[in-house]
Scaffold this motif. Structure first.
Motif, PDB file in Angstrom:
ATOM      1  N   SER A   7      60.428  -9.848  45.064  1.00  0.00           N
ATOM      2  CA  SER A   7      59.991 -11.029  45.824  1.00  0.00           C
ATOM      3  C   SER A   7      59.956 -10.754  47.328  1.00  0.00           C
ATOM      4  O   SER A   7      59.392 -11.516  48.099  1.00  0.00           O
ATOM      5  CB  SER A   7      60.916 -12.203  45.536  1.00  0.00           C
ATOM      6  OG  SER A   7      62.240 -11.827  45.800  1.00  0.00           O
ATOM      7  N   HIS A   8      60.545  -9.655  47.737  1.00  0.00           N
ATOM      8  CA  HIS A   8      60.540  -9.309  49.155  1.00  0.00           C
ATOM      9  C   HIS A   8      59.939  -7.922  49.286  1.00  0.00           C
ATOM     10  O   HIS A   8      60.535  -6.938  48.848  1.00  0.00           O
ATOM     11  CB  HIS A   8      61.992  -9.334  49.653  1.00  0.00           C
ATOM     12  CG  HIS A   8      62.102  -9.269  51.126  1.00  0.00           C
ATOM     13  ND1 HIS A   8      61.655 -10.268  51.936  1.00  0.00           N
ATOM     14  CD2 HIS A   8      62.598  -8.326  51.940  1.00  0.00           C
ATOM     15  CE1 HIS A   8      61.880  -9.932  53.192  1.00  0.00           C
ATOM     16  NE2 HIS A   8      62.451  -8.760  53.223  1.00  0.00           N
ATOM     17  N   SER A   9      58.729  -7.838  49.845  1.00  0.00           N
ATOM     18  CA  SER A   9      58.139  -6.505  50.027  1.00  0.00           C
ATOM     19  C   SER A   9      57.286  -6.526  51.299  1.00  0.00           C
ATOM     20  O   SER A   9      57.262  -7.511  52.024  1.00  0.00           O
ATOM     21  CB  SER A   9      57.320  -6.110  48.795  1.00  0.00           C
ATOM     22  OG  SER A   9      56.282  -7.020  48.588  1.00  0.00           O
ATOM     23  N   GLY A  10      56.598  -5.427  51.557  1.00  0.00           N
ATOM     24  CA  GLY A  10      55.824  -5.338  52.803  1.00  0.00           C
ATOM     25  C   GLY A  10      56.720  -4.963  53.974  1.00  0.00           C
ATOM     26  O   GLY A  10      57.897  -4.626  53.791  1.00  0.00           O
ATOM     27  N   PHE A  11      56.142  -5.015  55.176  1.00  0.00           N
ATOM     28  CA  PHE A  11      56.893  -4.609  56.378  1.00  0.00           C
ATOM     29  C   PHE A  11      58.123  -5.482  56.622  1.00  0.00           C
ATOM     30  O   PHE A  11      58.087  -6.696  56.405  1.00  0.00           O
ATOM     31  CB  PHE A  11      56.013  -4.766  57.628  1.00  0.00           C
ATOM     32  CG  PHE A  11      54.888  -3.779  57.746  1.00  0.00           C
ATOM     33  CD1 PHE A  11      55.004  -2.488  57.268  1.00  0.00           C
ATOM     34  CD2 PHE A  11      53.706  -4.144  58.376  1.00  0.00           C
ATOM     35  CE1 PHE A  11      53.964  -1.575  57.394  1.00  0.00           C
ATOM     36  CE2 PHE A  11      52.662  -3.246  58.515  1.00  0.00           C
ATOM     37  CZ  PHE A  11      52.792  -1.966  58.020  1.00  0.00           C
ATOM     38  N   CYS A  12      59.180  -4.872  57.125  1.00  0.00           N
ATOM     39  CA  CYS A  12      60.338  -5.656  57.597  1.00  0.00           C
ATOM     40  C   CYS A  12      60.040  -6.147  59.021  1.00  0.00           C
ATOM     41  O   CYS A  12      59.063  -5.707  59.646  1.00  0.00           O
ATOM     42  CB  CYS A  12      61.598  -4.791  57.596  1.00  0.00           C
ATOM     43  SG  CYS A  12      61.504  -3.460  58.799  1.00  0.00           S
ATOM     44  N   PHE A  13      60.912  -6.988  59.524  1.00  0.00           N
ATOM     45  CA  PHE A  13      60.752  -7.550  60.874  1.00  0.00           C
ATOM     46  C   PHE A  13      60.622  -6.448  61.944  1.00  0.00           C
ATOM     47  O   PHE A  13      59.738  -6.487  62.801  1.00  0.00           O
ATOM     48  CB  PHE A  13      61.970  -8.454  61.155  1.00  0.00           C
ATOM     49  CG  PHE A  13      62.291  -8.633  62.598  1.00  0.00           C
ATOM     50  CD1 PHE A  13      61.550  -9.517  63.376  1.00  0.00           C
ATOM     51  CD2 PHE A  13      63.325  -7.911  63.187  1.00  0.00           C
ATOM     52  CE1 PHE A  13      61.845  -9.674  64.728  1.00  0.00           C
ATOM     53  CE2 PHE A  13      63.621  -8.061  64.538  1.00  0.00           C
ATOM     54  CZ  PHE A  13      62.874  -8.941  65.310  1.00  0.00           C
ATOM     55  N   GLY A  14      61.513  -5.443  61.872  1.00  0.00           N
ATOM     56  CA  GLY A  14      61.552  -4.402  62.915  1.00  0.00           C
ATOM     57  C   GLY A  14      60.300  -3.545  62.922  1.00  0.00           C
ATOM     58  O   GLY A  14      59.820  -3.142  63.998  1.00  0.00           O
ATOM     59  N   VAL A  15      59.751  -3.279  61.746  1.00  0.00           N
ATOM     60  CA  VAL A  15      58.538  -2.463  61.652  1.00  0.00           C
ATOM     61  C   VAL A  15      57.334  -3.260  62.163  1.00  0.00           C
ATOM     62  O   VAL A  15      56.521  -2.762  62.941  1.00  0.00           O
ATOM     63  CB  VAL A  15      58.342  -1.975  60.190  1.00  0.00           C
ATOM     64  CG1 VAL A  15      56.935  -1.464  59.961  1.00  0.00           C
ATOM     65  CG2 VAL A  15      59.367  -0.891  59.862  1.00  0.00           C
ATOM     66  N   LYS A  16      57.256  -4.542  61.740  1.00  0.00           N
ATOM     67  CA  LYS A  16      56.156  -5.411  62.214  1.00  0.00           C
ATOM     68  C   LYS A  16      56.153  -5.456  63.734  1.00  0.00           C
ATOM     69  O   LYS A  16      55.127  -5.338  64.383  1.00  0.00           O
ATOM     70  CB  LYS A  16      56.395  -6.844  61.700  1.00  0.00           C
ATOM     71  CG  LYS A  16      55.592  -7.191  60.482  1.00  0.00           C
ATOM     72  CD  LYS A  16      55.741  -8.688  60.208  1.00  0.00           C
ATOM     73  CE  LYS A  16      55.838  -8.881  58.712  1.00  0.00           C
ATOM     74  NZ  LYS A  16      56.502 -10.080  58.309  1.00  0.00           N
ATOM     75  N   ARG A  17      57.352  -5.626  64.276  1.00  0.00           N
ATOM     76  CA  ARG A  17      57.509  -5.746  65.729  1.00  0.00           C
ATOM     77  C   ARG A  17      57.068  -4.449  66.418  1.00  0.00           C
ATOM     78  O   ARG A  17      56.347  -4.479  67.421  1.00  0.00           O
ATOM     79  CB  ARG A  17      58.981  -6.063  66.016  1.00  0.00           C
ATOM     80  CG  ARG A  17      59.325  -6.259  67.452  1.00  0.00           C
ATOM     81  CD  ARG A  17      60.796  -6.656  67.564  1.00  0.00           C
ATOM     82  NE  ARG A  17      61.228  -6.648  68.949  1.00  0.00           N
ATOM     83  CZ  ARG A  17      61.665  -5.574  69.565  1.00  0.00           C
ATOM     84  NH1 ARG A  17      61.737  -4.418  68.940  1.00  0.00           N
ATOM     85  NH2 ARG A  17      62.033  -5.645  70.846  1.00  0.00           N
ATOM     86  N   ALA A  18      57.486  -3.295  65.872  1.00  0.00           N
ATOM     87  CA  ALA A  18      57.146  -2.001  66.491  1.00  0.00           C
ATOM     88  C   ALA A  18      55.629  -1.787  66.484  1.00  0.00           C
ATOM     89  O   ALA A  18      55.048  -1.329  67.479  1.00  0.00           O
ATOM     90  CB  ALA A  18      57.856  -0.864  65.755  1.00  0.00           C
ATOM     91  N   ILE A  19      54.981  -2.158  65.374  1.00  0.00           N
ATOM     92  CA  ILE A  19      53.524  -1.969  65.295  1.00  0.00           C
ATOM     93  C   ILE A  19      52.817  -2.897  66.294  1.00  0.00           C
ATOM     94  O   ILE A  19      51.889  -2.498  66.985  1.00  0.00           O
ATOM     95  CB  ILE A  19      53.021  -2.214  63.846  1.00  0.00           C
ATOM     96  CG1 ILE A  19      53.568  -1.103  62.944  1.00  0.00           C
ATOM     97  CG2 ILE A  19      51.496  -2.252  63.784  1.00  0.00           C
ATOM     98  CD1 ILE A  19      53.295  -1.305  61.477  1.00  0.00           C
ATOM     99  N   LYS A  20      53.334  -4.128  66.386  1.00  0.00           N
ATOM    100  CA  LYS A  20      52.726  -5.087  67.326  1.00  0.00           C
ATOM    101  C   LYS A  20      52.851  -4.554  68.766  1.00  0.00           C
ATOM    102  O   LYS A  20      51.890  -4.583  69.533  1.00  0.00           O
ATOM    103  CB  LYS A  20      53.452  -6.438  67.183  1.00  0.00           C
ATOM    104  CG  LYS A  20      52.796  -7.563  67.927  1.00  0.00           C
ATOM    105  CD  LYS A  20      53.356  -8.899  67.459  1.00  0.00           C
ATOM    106  CE  LYS A  20      52.836 -10.038  68.297  1.00  0.00           C
ATOM    107  NZ  LYS A  20      53.735 -10.477  69.339  1.00  0.00           N
TER     108      LYS A  20
END
Ligand code: SF4
Length: 265
Positions: A7-20
């Motif tokens: 139920s929890h997959s895809g980017f984590c918060f830290g990865v999303k933030r780094a890519i942004k």
């Protein structure tokens, strides 16, 4: 065959933030170039390749850079590397995950209070190398402070702590610095292992937390496979299986997980 997705997959918060942060830095440079990430920005070759098409170059040797900006990945960067970049007057864009930074703060505090810091994790992982650089030289103190790499499994951490406790000490402080996102994915993986007879772990082969999920699957005895993309899937893995479980590491895009699931179905 049923296909069950964690139920929890895809980017984590830290990865999303780094890519942004990396994408904003590229956008601000208006295509003038000289934007680098210190080592791959995240441990996912497909995402790194997409970002390189937008202009983010991977810097593996800081001797090779004389101008431009360097984005520090979510894992952080050792203090001596940051100092060398500053000396070269290279712009530093810090995308270190706040949870990793929190572990840095704990280590700094332990060091200031005279504790000998022990980091339990993969020695060569950038996050561990950074934590060790923050801890500085071994003080030989009998007061010990223990922290974990944010993506360690709970079982590994407990095993590491019991090893440390075999040494001579006057006081021990233990901090649970395993990030919630990582811990939750490990719990969900164990849950799917109870229901499924084949498991597929999606994520970069160089991603420590993805490998950790794969280790949990393998140790359970359930047939398990690690794939980076749908093209790695093999039909034979699913023959006469009743339920396939799909889990992903924190640096795996949702779109990759969806494509893997579609192909399995
Ligand atoms: S796994 Fe946790 S600590 Fe690591 S980048 Fe993601 S949110 Fe941050």
């Amino acid at each position: 065959m049923r296909v069950k997705i964690a139920s929890h997959s895809g980017f984590c918060f830290g990865v999303k933030r780094a890519i942004k942060i990396a994408e904003e830095t590229l956008w601000r440079s208006k295509g003038k170039g000289n934007i680098y990430s210190l080592n791959p920005i995240i441990h996912n070759p497909q995402v790194v390749s997409d970002l390189s098409k937008k202009g983010l170059r991977v810097l593996r040797d800081i001797r090779k850079i004389n101008k431009g900006a360097v984005v520090i990945s979510s894992h952080g960067a050792p203090i001596d590397v940051i100092d060398r970049l500053k000396k070269k007057k290279i712009k530093i864009v810090d995308a270190t995950c706040p949870f990793v930074k929190h572990a840095h703060d704990i280590v700094k505090d332990l060091k200031a209070r005279g504790y000998r810091v022990v980091v339990i994790g993969d020695k060569e992982h950038p996050e561990v190398r950074t934590l060790l650089s923050v801890a500085g030289k071994d003080t030989k103190s009998r007061k010990i402070g223990i922290v974990s790499q944010t993506t360690q499994s709970r079982a590994n951490y407990i095993k590491g702590i019991s090893e440390v406790l075999k040494n001579d000490f006057s006081e021990v402080r233990i901090f649970n610095t395993i990030c919630n996102d990582t811990a939750e994915r490990q719990i969900l993986t164990r849950g799917l292992l109870n229901e499924c007879d084949v498991m597929v772990v999606v994520g970069g082969r160089n991603s420590a937390n993805t490998r950790r999920l794969f280790d949990i699957c393998k140790e359970s005895g359930v047939d398990s496979y690690h794939v980076e993309t749908k093209t790695d899937l093999k039909k034979g893995w699913f023959v006469s299986k009743k339920c396939a479980g799909v889990v992903s590491g924190t640096s795996t895009p949702d779109s990759t997980v969806k494509r893997v699931v579609q192909k399995i179905r």
